[in-house]
Scaffold this active site. Structure first.
Site, PDB file in Angstrom:
ATOM      1  N   MET A   1      -1.344  -7.102  -4.373  1.00 33.35           N
ATOM      2  CA  MET A   1      -0.002  -6.491  -4.482  1.00 33.35           C
ATOM      3  C   MET A   1       0.936  -6.861  -3.331  1.00 33.35           C
ATOM      4  O   MET A   1       2.101  -6.499  -3.370  1.00 33.35           O
ATOM      5  CB  MET A   1      -0.120  -4.971  -4.614  1.00 33.35           C
ATOM      6  CG  MET A   1      -0.989  -4.274  -3.622  1.00 33.35           C
ATOM      7  SD  MET A   1      -0.220  -3.915  -2.026  1.00 33.35           S
ATOM      8  CE  MET A   1       0.777  -2.493  -2.453  1.00 33.35           C
ATOM      9  N   TYR A   2       0.474  -7.575  -2.315  1.00 33.58           N
ATOM     10  CA  TYR A   2       1.375  -7.930  -1.205  1.00 33.58           C
ATOM     11  C   TYR A   2       2.466  -8.864  -1.728  1.00 33.58           C
ATOM     12  O   TYR A   2       2.179  -9.952  -2.260  1.00 33.58           O
ATOM     13  CB  TYR A   2       0.624  -8.612  -0.060  1.00 33.58           C
ATOM     14  CG  TYR A   2      -0.336  -7.714   0.711  1.00 33.58           C
ATOM     15  CD1 TYR A   2      -0.380  -6.329   0.511  1.00 33.58           C
ATOM     16  CD2 TYR A   2      -1.191  -8.247   1.666  1.00 33.58           C
ATOM     17  CE1 TYR A   2      -1.255  -5.520   1.228  1.00 33.58           C
ATOM     18  CE2 TYR A   2      -2.066  -7.446   2.387  1.00 33.58           C
ATOM     19  CZ  TYR A   2      -2.095  -6.086   2.154  1.00 33.58           C
ATOM     20  OH  TYR A   2      -2.976  -5.296   2.870  1.00 33.58           O
ATOM     21  N   GLY A   3       3.707  -8.427  -1.541  1.00 36.03           N
ATOM     22  CA  GLY A   3       4.837  -9.240  -2.002  1.00 36.03           C
ATOM     23  C   GLY A   3       4.737  -9.528  -3.494  1.00 36.03           C
ATOM     24  O   GLY A   3       5.145 -10.595  -3.944  1.00 36.03           O
TER      25      GLY A   3
END
Ligand SMILES: NC(=O)c1ccc[n+]([C@@H]2O[C@H](COP(=O)([O-])OP(=O)(O)OC[C@H]3O[C@@H](n4cnc5c(N)ncnc54)[C@H](OP(=O)(O)O)[C@@H]3O)[C@@H](O)[C@H]2O)c1
Length: 325
Positions: A61-63
């Site tokens: 889910m990062y960025g």
């Protein structure tokens, strides 16, 4: 000096003594501006690798997937085998009742997206980003075990289950009974001012021989000493745009602990951030703190923490600066 290598917990794999966290890669603010774009991300990864760094931390889910994509593009020009790449699954990544958590459908969907974005056949470590109350432990441990058997994942880790040590115990006891791959790593928040894992959780990690890979080792930048009591935060800092960060970190109690960090920093001729990282690196149970940095300058400062030696007295004073349970 280049970073040393350490064992990745009890596993046979080795990693550099500092990991690099890529949470800010591709992350958009409320106006849609990307905090660390592709070019900066690649500069940061170059600087980390040049210093001997091998342990890269990301999450699906990062960025919104951009962190993994940037890393994958960068790895394409490198020897992937020289790096130990960790990712995580749990948080929602799409509008769909099955699009979050540790249910089998989501795990199976996400692992393939992760490998695709990273451009690799396997990740070295897959963490469950959080515990999932709605999925039976049997379901997710069996699914994760399948990933290891299929060669998509080398090791399993549990992130941010603390302070509930029983969750790791429940999962690993089940894995032991069934012959599944257990969690051999954990990724909790741990730094001079966040001590929730001291006591029960760290004792469980020691007893089960689980490596500890701390996130937010600088308390999101608070421990660098860039914030001053009673003054507005610097304009380009995390606190300038995040009130929740201000409320939880910029407290009197934390500033008192920072005084102790700054005193040791003065003695050893280092920055407060370097001393805070050194405290974790001198901690017998810590495998490799995950440093975050938005700029190459910040990263270089943080990586130089590996050159700092603390005396037993300095280590004890930092430990006493704020106590856990
Ligand atoms: N498992 C989880 O749930 C979880 C949660 C959070 C993080 N993580 C992982 O842990 C990594 C690190 O977390 P974190 O970013 O909170 O770590 P951190 O190292 O505690 O904080 C990093 C932030 O501090 C500031 N900073 C860093 N070095 C600095 C320096 N030398 N001088 C001044 N400011 C400096 C920067 O913020 P500003 O410049 O913007 O102030 C930077 O983004 C993440 O990237 C991610 O991989 C995991």
């Amino acid at each position: 000096m280049p970073l040393d290598t350490v064992s990745l917990g009890r596993t046979g794999t080795t990693v550099s003594e500092l990991a690099f966290g890529t949470w800010r890669f591709g992350r958009a603010d409320d106006e849609g501006t990307i905090e660390v774009g592709r070019e900066r991300a690649h500069e940061l990864l170059d600087a980390y690798a040049d210093a001997g760094g091998t342990f890269i931390d990301t999450a699906d889910m990062y960025g919104e997937g951009r962190s993994e994509t940037y890393i994958g593009e960068w790895l394409a020009d490198r020897d992937r085998e020289e790096f130990v790449v960790a990712s995580k699954i749990y948080w929602p990544t799409r509008e769909d009742p099955n699009g979050s958590g540790l249910n089998r459908k989501h795990l199976r969907h996400q692992i393939d997206r992760i490998l695709e974005r990273l451009g690799t056949d396997y990740v070295d470590v897959l963490y469950t980003h959080r515990w999932d109350d709605d999925t039976p432990v049997e379901e997710f441990m069996r699914t994760l075990d399948g990933f290891v058997r299929d060669g998509k994942v080398n090791y399993l880790g549990a992130s941010t289950f603390e302070p509930n040590a029983w969750k790791v115990v429940k999962a690993n006891e089940l894995a032991d009974r069934r012959g599944y791959e257990p969690f051999s790593l954990s990724q909790p928040r741990y730094n001079v001012v966040n001590r929730e894992i001291e006591g029960n959780y760290l004792e469980m990690c020691a007893d089960y021989d689980i490596g500890v890979v701390p996130w937010s080792p600088l308390a999101g930048g608070f421990l660098t000493g860039k914030y001053t009591r009673g003054e507005d935060p610097p304009a380009d800092s995390r606190a300038a745009t995040d009130q929740q960060f201000v409320d939880s970190y910029l407290t009197e109690e934390n500033f008192d602990a920072l005084d102790a960090v700054e005193a040791v920093a003065e003695e050893v001729g280092a920055t407060p951030g370097q001393v805070s990282l050194a405290w974790l690196m001198h901690h017998g149970q810590v495998t490799a703190p995950i440093v975050g940095a938005r700029t190459v300058e910040q990263l270089d400062e943080n990586l130089a923490a590996a050159d700092i030696s603390l005396t037993a007295d300095q280590f004890d004073r930092l430990t006493a600066a704020k106590r856990g349970v």
